[in-house]
Design an enzyme around this catalytic site. Sequence first.
Site, PDB file in Angstrom:
ATOM      1  N   TYR A  10      65.035  82.126  44.456  1.00 58.20           N
ATOM      2  CA  TYR A  10      63.758  81.816  45.113  1.00 58.20           C
ATOM      3  C   TYR A  10      63.578  82.665  46.373  1.00 58.20           C
ATOM      4  CZ  TYR A  10      62.929  77.838  41.989  1.00 58.20           C
ATOM      5  OH  TYR A  10      62.702  77.037  40.894  1.00 58.20           O
ATOM      6  N   SER A  35      56.178  72.437  38.097  1.00 54.81           N
ATOM      7  CA  SER A  35      54.722  72.681  38.093  1.00 54.81           C
ATOM      8  C   SER A  35      53.935  71.511  37.501  1.00 54.81           C
ATOM      9  CB  SER A  35      54.391  73.981  37.357  1.00 54.81           C
ATOM     10  OG  SER A  35      54.873  75.091  38.063  1.00 54.81           O
ATOM     11  N   PRO A  36      54.153  70.281  38.011  1.00 56.55           N
ATOM     12  CA  PRO A  36      53.428  69.128  37.453  1.00 56.55           C
ATOM     13  C   PRO A  36      51.919  69.194  37.729  1.00 56.55           C
ATOM     14  CG  PRO A  36      54.597  68.489  39.444  1.00 56.55           C
ATOM     15  CD  PRO A  36      55.053  69.889  39.124  1.00 56.55           C
ATOM     16  N   LEU A  37      51.518  70.060  38.685  1.00 58.85           N
ATOM     17  CA  LEU A  37      50.079  70.271  38.932  1.00 58.85           C
ATOM     18  C   LEU A  37      49.669  71.648  38.422  1.00 58.85           C
ATOM     19  CD1 LEU A  37      49.943  68.924  42.621  1.00 58.85           C
ATOM     20  CD2 LEU A  37      49.545  67.651  40.490  1.00 58.85           C
ATOM     21  N   GLY A  90      51.090  74.350  38.994  1.00 61.02           N
ATOM     22  CA  GLY A  90      51.220  75.310  40.083  1.00 61.02           C
ATOM     23  C   GLY A  90      49.983  75.339  40.962  1.00 61.02           C
ATOM     24  N   GLY A  91      49.183  74.258  40.932  1.00 61.65           N
ATOM     25  CA  GLY A  91      47.954  74.181  41.739  1.00 61.65           C
ATOM     26  C   GLY A  91      46.703  74.484  40.921  1.00 61.65           C
ATOM     27  N   PHE A 132      43.759  72.167  40.292  1.00 56.01           N
ATOM     28  CA  PHE A 132      42.727  71.921  41.310  1.00 56.01           C
ATOM     29  C   PHE A 132      42.007  73.181  41.772  1.00 56.01           C
ATOM     30  CE2 PHE A 132      45.836  68.498  41.614  1.00 56.01           C
ATOM     31  CZ  PHE A 132      44.997  67.467  41.233  1.00 56.01           C
ATOM     32  N   THR A 133      42.468  74.330  41.327  1.00 56.38           N
ATOM     33  CA  THR A 133      41.831  75.565  41.813  1.00 56.38           C
ATOM     34  C   THR A 133      41.197  76.390  40.698  1.00 56.38           C
ATOM     35  OG1 THR A 133      43.958  76.694  41.642  1.00 56.38           O
ATOM     36  CG2 THR A 133      43.377  75.812  43.812  1.00 56.38           C
TER      37      THR A 133
HETATM   38  N1  LIG Z   1      62.983  75.567  36.493  1.00 56.41           N
HETATM   39  C1  LIG Z   1      62.016  76.446  36.529  1.00 56.41           C
HETATM   40  O1  LIG Z   1      61.962  77.387  35.719  1.00 56.41           O
HETATM   41  C2  LIG Z   1      60.936  76.308  37.552  1.00 56.41           C
HETATM   42  C3  LIG Z   1      59.770  77.078  37.466  1.00 56.41           C
HETATM   43  C4  LIG Z   1      58.785  76.898  38.449  1.00 56.41           C
HETATM   44  C5  LIG Z   1      58.981  75.974  39.475  1.00 56.41           C
HETATM   45  N2  LIG Z   1      60.144  75.244  39.533  1.00 56.41           N
HETATM   46  C6  LIG Z   1      60.353  74.241  40.594  1.00 56.41           C
HETATM   47  O2  LIG Z   1      59.277  73.330  40.571  1.00 56.41           O
HETATM   48  C7  LIG Z   1      58.724  73.234  41.884  1.00 56.41           C
HETATM   49  C8  LIG Z   1      57.274  72.879  41.769  1.00 56.41           C
HETATM   50  O3  LIG Z   1      56.553  73.914  41.074  1.00 56.41           O
HETATM   51  P1  LIG Z   1      55.114  74.294  41.588  1.00 56.41           P
HETATM   52  O4  LIG Z   1      55.213  74.768  42.987  1.00 56.41           O
HETATM   53  O5  LIG Z   1      54.504  75.194  40.586  1.00 56.41           O
HETATM   54  O6  LIG Z   1      54.461  72.812  41.547  1.00 56.41           O
HETATM   55  P2  LIG Z   1      53.010  72.235  41.638  1.00 56.41           P
HETATM   56  O7  LIG Z   1      53.155  70.986  42.460  1.00 56.41           O
HETATM   57  O8  LIG Z   1      52.427  72.156  40.270  1.00 56.41           O
HETATM   58  O9  LIG Z   1      52.157  73.314  42.439  1.00 56.41           O
HETATM   59  C9  LIG Z   1      52.295  73.466  43.833  1.00 56.41           C
HETATM   60  C10 LIG Z   1      51.242  74.446  44.299  1.00 56.41           C
HETATM   61  O10 LIG Z   1      49.971  73.847  44.090  1.00 56.41           O
HETATM   62  C11 LIG Z   1      49.256  73.818  45.307  1.00 56.41           C
HETATM   63  N3  LIG Z   1      48.519  72.568  45.346  1.00 56.41           N
HETATM   64  C12 LIG Z   1      48.977  71.319  45.329  1.00 56.41           C
HETATM   65  N4  LIG Z   1      47.991  70.405  45.389  1.00 56.41           N
HETATM   66  C13 LIG Z   1      46.872  71.111  45.450  1.00 56.41           C
HETATM   67  C14 LIG Z   1      45.517  70.749  45.529  1.00 56.41           C
HETATM   68  N5  LIG Z   1      45.132  69.461  45.537  1.00 56.41           N
HETATM   69  N6  LIG Z   1      44.609  71.735  45.567  1.00 56.41           N
HETATM   70  C15 LIG Z   1      44.993  73.018  45.540  1.00 56.41           C
HETATM   71  N7  LIG Z   1      46.298  73.441  45.465  1.00 56.41           N
HETATM   72  C16 LIG Z   1      47.214  72.483  45.420  1.00 56.41           C
HETATM   73  C17 LIG Z   1      50.308  73.866  46.407  1.00 56.41           C
HETATM   74  O11 LIG Z   1      49.763  74.434  47.575  1.00 56.41           O
HETATM   75  P3  LIG Z   1      49.956  73.685  49.005  1.00 56.41           P
HETATM   76  O12 LIG Z   1      51.337  73.963  49.450  1.00 56.41           O
HETATM   77  O13 LIG Z   1      48.935  74.348  49.869  1.00 56.41           O
HETATM   78  O14 LIG Z   1      49.690  72.228  48.786  1.00 56.41           O
HETATM   79  C18 LIG Z   1      51.373  74.759  45.772  1.00 56.41           C
HETATM   80  O15 LIG Z   1      51.072  76.137  45.966  1.00 56.41           O
HETATM   81  C19 LIG Z   1      59.034  74.587  42.533  1.00 56.41           C
HETATM   82  O16 LIG Z   1      59.026  74.530  43.944  1.00 56.41           O
HETATM   83  C20 LIG Z   1      60.415  74.832  41.998  1.00 56.41           C
HETATM   84  O17 LIG Z   1      61.357  74.112  42.772  1.00 56.41           O
HETATM   85  C21 LIG Z   1      61.103  75.394  38.587  1.00 56.41           C
END
Ligand SMILES: NC(=O)c1ccc[n+]([C@@H]2O[C@H](COP(=O)([O-])OP(=O)(O)OC[C@H]3O[C@@H](n4cnc5c(N)ncnc54)[C@H](OP(=O)(O)O)[C@@H]3O)[C@@H](O)[C@H]2O)c1
Length: 293
Positions: free
Chosen positions: A49, A204-206, A208-209, A212-213
């Site tokens: 990361y 990425s339960p959202l 990755g954002g 909402f975007t």
């Molecule tokens: N094992 C794997 O292969 C793998 C792959 C990917 C990720 N991961 C792990 O999973 C974690 C979560 O993944 P993710 O970051 O993709 O999760 P996510 O919760 O789906 O997406 C987070 C992103 O969405 C944005 N967001 C959240 N709420 C929002 C809203 N209401 N409106 C607009 N944007 C919004 C956040 O920005 P803000 O910060 O501005 O809220 C952030 O950039 C990562 O940090 C990592 O630890 C693992």
Amino acid sequence: MDQSPLMLSPVVAGVWRMADWKWSAAERLRWIEQCLDLGITSFDHADIYGGYTVEQLFGEALALAPRTRQRLQIVSKCGIGLVHPNRPHHHVKFYDTSRAHVVASVENSLRALHTDHIDLLLIHRPDPLMDPDELAETFRGLQQSGKVLHVGVSNHTPSQFQLLNRRHPLVTNQIELSALQMRALSDGTLDQCRDLGIRPMIWSPLGGGRLFTSQDEQALRVRGVLQRLALEHGVTPTAIALAWVMRHPSRPIPITGSRRVEALQDALAALRVRLEPQDWFEVWQASMGHPVA
Ligand SMILES: NC(=O)c1ccc[n+]([C@@H]2O[C@H](COP(=O)([O-])OP(=O)(O)OC[C@H]3O[C@@H](n4cnc5c(N)ncnc54)[C@H](OP(=O)(O)O)[C@@H]3O)[C@@H](O)[C@H]2O)c1
């Protein structure tokens, strides 16, 4: 070897994007403490990361308040090699699950994180060149040394999971699932979790954002349903999106990727929402663009 069961918080904080946040060590520590105060005690890392920098950023913050380490669980991953200035000897992106790579990666992670153990170590992606017997032996050695307490995998198909799980017990498969990406519901991954009684971690339960975007049709359809359900339940659409993921009987543990404390509070609010089957399938239908058969 630590035989105690792995205890993760019901929502995990993901730090994939932490390098982008451009925070000072004190700001990072404050964010970690805010998570802990909310009850989010588990943090999801990977060696790669931030181009191999996030573990160090997190470790620097922990070093400011060393006792904080006892209040939290660290999940980290290894097995991917990136082409990056911080790894000048890599000339192609690759996977490596050899003993030498995994042990060296764990040693690096421990140094960077300023800790003597990783609570949960995951193999980040399935490696077609994996030797399952060697990897099982590597896991045993790391656990016997106390450097790693529990092991699992990420992004593994059910057969890839079994190949390793038959040789060494895995505690989770960390996979993608959201109202925009539902493959795990039908490809056997979540069925296997239920069969084996392991809880999947969800990345990425959202979306990755994007939930909402994005302006694409699927996201717009899903967002409309989430907004209606949010009004009905008196929570935010973010909470509904996470409640939708957590409604699966495998009891998924979502990893949120937000730096915003309000978004973490939304995620926790999801724990109090139980969607009725028709509401859950309305989100499913909005995602697919058609009703179930
Ligand atoms: N094992 C794997 O292969 C793998 C792959 C990917 C990720 N991961 C792990 O999973 C974690 C979560 O993944 P993710 O970051 O993709 O999760 P996510 O919760 O789906 O997406 C987070 C992103 O969405 C944005 N967001 C959240 N709420 C929002 C809203 N209401 N409106 C607009 N944007 C919004 C956040 O920005 P803000 O910060 O501005 O809220 C952030 O950039 C990562 O940090 C990592 O630890 C693992």
